[in-house]
Design an enzyme around this catalytic site. Structure first.
Site, PDB file in Angstrom:
ATOM      1  N   ARG A  11      13.284   6.088 -24.807  1.00  0.00           N
ATOM      2  CA  ARG A  11      13.663   6.986 -25.919  1.00  0.00           C
ATOM      3  C   ARG A  11      12.997   6.548 -27.225  1.00  0.00           C
ATOM      4  O   ARG A  11      12.103   7.205 -27.716  1.00  0.00           O
ATOM      5  CB  ARG A  11      15.201   7.018 -26.042  1.00  0.00           C
ATOM      6  CG  ARG A  11      15.737   8.135 -26.912  1.00  0.00           C
ATOM      7  CD  ARG A  11      15.633   7.885 -28.405  1.00  0.00           C
ATOM      8  NE  ARG A  11      16.332   6.688 -28.845  1.00  0.00           N
ATOM      9  CZ  ARG A  11      16.194   6.169 -30.069  1.00  0.00           C
ATOM     10  NH1 ARG A  11      15.391   6.730 -30.967  1.00  0.00           N
ATOM     11  NH2 ARG A  11      16.824   5.060 -30.406  1.00  0.00           N
ATOM     12  N   ASP A  12      13.388   5.404 -27.771  1.00  0.00           N
ATOM     13  CA  ASP A  12      12.856   4.972 -29.069  1.00  0.00           C
ATOM     14  C   ASP A  12      11.359   4.689 -28.955  1.00  0.00           C
ATOM     15  O   ASP A  12      10.586   4.969 -29.873  1.00  0.00           O
ATOM     16  CB  ASP A  12      13.601   3.711 -29.530  1.00  0.00           C
ATOM     17  CG  ASP A  12      13.668   3.575 -31.045  1.00  0.00           C
ATOM     18  OD1 ASP A  12      12.966   4.327 -31.727  1.00  0.00           O
ATOM     19  OD2 ASP A  12      14.416   2.711 -31.536  1.00  0.00           O
ATOM     20  N   HIS A 203      19.936  -3.760 -33.402  1.00  0.00           N
ATOM     21  CA  HIS A 203      18.800  -2.896 -33.009  1.00  0.00           C
ATOM     22  C   HIS A 203      17.676  -3.192 -34.001  1.00  0.00           C
ATOM     23  O   HIS A 203      17.582  -2.587 -35.064  1.00  0.00           O
ATOM     24  CB  HIS A 203      19.255  -1.432 -33.071  1.00  0.00           C
ATOM     25  CG  HIS A 203      18.198  -0.416 -32.752  1.00  0.00           C
ATOM     26  ND1 HIS A 203      18.176   0.288 -31.568  1.00  0.00           N
ATOM     27  CD2 HIS A 203      17.145   0.047 -33.457  1.00  0.00           C
ATOM     28  CE1 HIS A 203      17.158   1.134 -31.565  1.00  0.00           C
ATOM     29  NE2 HIS A 203      16.515   1.008 -32.711  1.00  0.00           N
ATOM     30  N   HIS A 205      13.801  -3.573 -35.225  1.00  0.00           N
ATOM     31  CA  HIS A 205      12.381  -3.247 -35.056  1.00  0.00           C
ATOM     32  C   HIS A 205      11.586  -4.475 -35.503  1.00  0.00           C
ATOM     33  O   HIS A 205      12.118  -5.354 -36.192  1.00  0.00           O
ATOM     34  CB  HIS A 205      12.026  -1.983 -35.841  1.00  0.00           C
ATOM     35  CG  HIS A 205      12.510  -0.732 -35.136  1.00  0.00           C
ATOM     36  ND1 HIS A 205      11.671   0.077 -34.412  1.00  0.00           N
ATOM     37  CD2 HIS A 205      13.746  -0.203 -35.011  1.00  0.00           C
ATOM     38  CE1 HIS A 205      12.377   1.077 -33.876  1.00  0.00           C
ATOM     39  NE2 HIS A 205      13.646   0.927 -34.220  1.00  0.00           N
ATOM     40  N   CYS A 236       9.610   4.787 -35.414  1.00  0.00           N
ATOM     41  CA  CYS A 236      10.467   5.924 -35.774  1.00  0.00           C
ATOM     42  C   CYS A 236       9.600   6.917 -36.528  1.00  0.00           C
ATOM     43  O   CYS A 236       8.982   6.573 -37.534  1.00  0.00           O
ATOM     44  CB  CYS A 236      11.646   5.479 -36.622  1.00  0.00           C
ATOM     45  SG  CYS A 236      12.679   6.887 -37.090  1.00  0.00           S
ATOM     46  N   ASN A 245      10.100  -1.390 -31.451  1.00  0.00           N
ATOM     47  CA  ASN A 245      11.324  -2.179 -31.337  1.00  0.00           C
ATOM     48  C   ASN A 245      10.970  -3.603 -30.954  1.00  0.00           C
ATOM     49  O   ASN A 245       9.893  -3.870 -30.424  1.00  0.00           O
ATOM     50  CB  ASN A 245      12.210  -1.637 -30.214  1.00  0.00           C
ATOM     51  CG  ASN A 245      12.736  -0.256 -30.501  1.00  0.00           C
ATOM     52  OD1 ASN A 245      12.038   0.725 -30.296  1.00  0.00           O
ATOM     53  ND2 ASN A 245      13.955  -0.174 -30.983  1.00  0.00           N
TER      54      ASN A 245
HETATM   55  P1  HMG Z   1      18.257  21.568 -38.116  1.00  0.00           P
HETATM   56  O1  HMG Z   1      16.970  22.333 -38.207  1.00  0.00           O
HETATM   57  O2  HMG Z   1      18.998  21.296 -39.370  1.00  0.00           O
HETATM   58  O3  HMG Z   1      19.256  22.222 -37.040  1.00  0.00           O
HETATM   59  O4  HMG Z   1      17.956  20.199 -37.382  1.00  0.00           O
HETATM   60  P2  HMG Z   1      19.976  23.599 -37.013  1.00  0.00           P
HETATM   61  O5  HMG Z   1      21.363  23.340 -36.563  1.00  0.00           O
HETATM   62  O6  HMG Z   1      19.765  24.347 -38.303  1.00  0.00           O
HETATM   63  O7  HMG Z   1      19.193  24.369 -35.840  1.00  0.00           O
HETATM   64  C1  HMG Z   1      17.834  24.727 -35.968  1.00  0.00           C
HETATM   65  C2  HMG Z   1      17.268  25.005 -34.589  1.00  0.00           C
HETATM   66  O8  HMG Z   1      17.288  23.809 -33.820  1.00  0.00           O
HETATM   67  C3  HMG Z   1      18.068  26.021 -33.782  1.00  0.00           C
HETATM   68  O9  HMG Z   1      17.134  26.725 -32.961  1.00  0.00           O
HETATM   69  C4  HMG Z   1      18.935  25.178 -32.904  1.00  0.00           C
HETATM   70  O10 HMG Z   1      19.320  25.823 -31.718  1.00  0.00           O
HETATM   71  C5  HMG Z   1      17.998  24.017 -32.603  1.00  0.00           C
HETATM   72  P3  HMG Z   1      16.761  28.276 -33.215  1.00  0.00           P
HETATM   73  O11 HMG Z   1      18.083  28.986 -33.120  1.00  0.00           O
HETATM   74  O12 HMG Z   1      16.197  28.286 -34.603  1.00  0.00           O
HETATM   75  O13 HMG Z   1      15.769  28.583 -32.146  1.00  0.00           O
HETATM   76  N1  HMG Z   1      18.761  22.817 -32.279  1.00  0.00           N
HETATM   77  C6  HMG Z   1      18.593  22.092 -31.144  1.00  0.00           C
HETATM   78  N2  HMG Z   1      17.770  22.260 -30.095  1.00  0.00           N
HETATM   79  C7  HMG Z   1      17.875  21.357 -29.097  1.00  0.00           C
HETATM   80  N3  HMG Z   1      18.758  20.332 -29.107  1.00  0.00           N
HETATM   81  C8  HMG Z   1      19.582  20.142 -30.145  1.00  0.00           C
HETATM   82  C9  HMG Z   1      19.525  21.050 -31.221  1.00  0.00           C
HETATM   83  N4  HMG Z   1      20.204  21.158 -32.377  1.00  0.00           N
HETATM   84  C10 HMG Z   1      19.733  22.227 -33.011  1.00  0.00           C
HETATM   85  N5  HMG Z   1      20.438  19.122 -30.135  1.00  0.00           N
HETATM   86  C11 HMG Z   1      18.677  18.368 -36.002  1.00  0.00           C
HETATM   87  C12 HMG Z   1      18.971  19.219 -37.215  1.00  0.00           C
HETATM   88  C13 HMG Z   1      19.649  17.193 -36.053  1.00  0.00           C
HETATM   89  C14 HMG Z   1      18.927  19.190 -34.759  1.00  0.00           C
HETATM   90  C15 HMG Z   1      17.188  17.902 -36.051  1.00  0.00           C
HETATM   91  O14 HMG Z   1      16.911  17.369 -37.324  1.00  0.00           O
HETATM   92  C16 HMG Z   1      16.872  16.910 -34.993  1.00  0.00           C
HETATM   93  O15 HMG Z   1      16.879  17.229 -33.816  1.00  0.00           O
HETATM   94  N6  HMG Z   1      16.568  15.657 -35.378  1.00  0.00           N
HETATM   95  C17 HMG Z   1      16.294  14.592 -34.421  1.00  0.00           C
HETATM   96  C18 HMG Z   1      15.579  13.503 -35.110  1.00  0.00           C
HETATM   97  C19 HMG Z   1      15.331  12.364 -34.156  1.00  0.00           C
HETATM   98  O16 HMG Z   1      15.487  12.466 -32.951  1.00  0.00           O
HETATM   99  N7  HMG Z   1      14.932  11.211 -34.746  1.00  0.00           N
HETATM  100  C20 HMG Z   1      14.630  10.033 -33.993  1.00  0.00           C
HETATM  101  C21 HMG Z   1      15.834   9.372 -33.427  1.00  0.00           C
HETATM  102  S1  HMG Z   1      16.714   8.377 -34.588  1.00  0.00           S
HETATM  103  C22 HMG Z   1      15.954   6.828 -34.493  1.00  0.00           C
HETATM  104  O17 HMG Z   1      14.917   6.689 -33.888  1.00  0.00           O
HETATM  105  C23 HMG Z   1      16.666   5.649 -35.118  1.00  0.00           C
HETATM  106  C24 HMG Z   1      17.328   4.730 -34.088  1.00  0.00           C
HETATM  107  O18 HMG Z   1      16.376   4.240 -33.153  1.00  0.00           O
HETATM  108  C25 HMG Z   1      17.995   3.542 -34.796  1.00  0.00           C
HETATM  109  C26 HMG Z   1      17.064   2.819 -35.793  1.00  0.00           C
HETATM  110  O19 HMG Z   1      15.989   2.330 -35.374  1.00  0.00           O
HETATM  111  O20 HMG Z   1      17.445   2.767 -36.964  1.00  0.00           O
HETATM  112  C27 HMG Z   1      18.423   5.480 -33.316  1.00  0.00           C
HETATM  113 MG    MG Z   2      15.076   2.539 -33.475  1.00  0.00          MG
END
Ligand code: HMG
Ligand code: MG
Length: 299
Positions: A11-12, A203, A205, A236, A245
């Site tokens: 995933r990450d 966690h 990096h 990220c 990571n």
């Molecule tokens: P948004 O645009 O504000 O969402 O995104 P929305 O609710 O307005 O919906 C917009 C569209 O997205 C809609 O589609 C929804 O259906 C769709 P449309 O009707 O326009 O065709 N949608 C989705 N589709 C699939 N799965 C879903 C979903 N939700 C809405 N779950 C949202 C907000 C949170 C969805 C978006 O910003 C997003 O998906 N972000 C993900 C970001 C991400 O994955 N970042 C990396 C992971 S975090 C990380 O790596 C840190 C970590 O490792 C820890 C660390 O290192 O610190 C964990």
């Molecule tokens: Mg991370």
């Protein structure tokens, strides 16, 4: 509490690789990670496809995961839509994610911290009914790429709310890999006044090669749960310049050499990383991985 290692490479790691990896290759990678003895594997995320196209095959991938086998697979879910998709795909554990920094939360999930937490309420409610375990991530626990230094009190506030909502553990995301042990110590000192160590995970990096030093400090302070990614894959997409990571090889080597068993077979783990390295067509950076791989080739 026993030591727990959560492999976040699929995933990450893969969310930040520019090369699109086929679902079949991701599955083989996960299979090899499982065979190395890793029990907890964060396999994918159910997020907006446009946000993380690299993991846009979450549903197809999950359809072929063997949930009966020994691995505890989990998936990242930002909202109820993601949660429902993950559960329909067979996951028994999900992870919600927010941050201690407003700017990072906005860039990452297009919400304020409060809005993100409000949104998680429905996930926790449904998860309780469904008997699903929910892990929580708090990102940018030391530094934020947009706001700089983050006050430990902010991390404490968000961590406590997620635990109150029902998260069984909070993974403290040192998202950009800038922290040094004294900063981790200051953070943990505050958190551990109010939160049992068994509820926290590290966690880290490894952007500045400080991750293993931060693990050492955390372990000394009672933390027994750590996230890492095979070969040091990852980063990220919302934190420019953040490298991968902490490598699982570095973590396992550190523990084994320190007399602490992990149940993970390092040689098999190296094979899993080597498999992904060849597919990615770029050299993985983990020092322990490079050393162990060359030893294995020589023998
Ligand atoms: P948004 O645009 O504000 O969402 O995104 P929305 O609710 O307005 O919906 C917009 C569209 O997205 C809609 O589609 C929804 O259906 C769709 P449309 O009707 O326009 O065709 N949608 C989705 N589709 C699939 N799965 C879903 C979903 N939700 C809405 N779950 C949202 C907000 C949170 C969805 C978006 O910003 C997003 O998906 N972000 C993900 C970001 C991400 O994955 N970042 C990396 C992971 S975090 C990380 O790596 C840190 C970590 O490792 C820890 C660390 O290192 O610190 C964990
Ligand atoms: Mg991370």
């Amino acid at each position: 509490m026993d030591l727990k290692i959560t492999e976040v490479g699929p995933r990450d790691g893969l969310q930040n690789e520019s090369k699109q990896i086929s679902t079949a290759d991701k599955l083989s990678f996960i299979q090899k990670l499982s065979e190395s003895g890793i029990k907890n594997i964060e396999a994918t995320s159910f997020v907006k496809k446009e946000a993380i196209p690299q993991l846009g095959d979450a549903k197809e991938l999950s359809a072929s995961l063997d949930f009966q086998k020994n691995s505890n697979y989990s998936a990242l879910t930002p909202n109820l839509k993601g949660y429902e998709a993950a559960i329909a795909s067979g996951f028994k554990e999900v992870a919600v994610f927010t941050a201690a920094s407003e700017s990072f939360t906005k860039k990452n999930i297009n919400r304020t911290i409060l809005e993100s937490i409000e949104g998680f309420r429905e996930i926790f409610k449904q998860a309780q009914k469904d008997g699903i375990r929910v892990r929580g991530y708090v990102s940018t626990v030391i530094d934020c790429p947009y706001e700089g230094k983050i006050a430990p009190s902010k991390v404490l506030d968000v961590t406590k709310i997620l635990l109150d909502q029902g998260a069984y553990e909070i993974s403290l995301g040192e998202t950009i890999g800038t922290a040094v042990p004294s900063e981790v110590e200051a953070l943990l000192k505050l958190l551990l006044k109010e939160i049992p160590s068994a509820k926290l995970a590290g966690h880290f990096h490894d952007t500045y090669s400080m991750a293993i030093a931060n693990v050492h400090k955390s372990y000394e302070m009672g933390i027994r749960s750590f996230d890492s990614s095979a070969g040091g894959l990852g980063g990220c997409p919302y934190a420019k310049g953040a490298s991968g990571n902490l490598a699982t090889e570095d973590l396992v080597y550190y523990f084994h050499k320190s007399g602490i068993q992990t149940g993970i077979d390092l040689e098999k783990l190296v094979q899993a990383s080597k498999f992904m390295e060849e597919i990615l067509g770029r050299k993985l950076t983990s020092k322990a991985y490079i050393a162990l791989r060359s030893k294995m080739v020589a023998s």
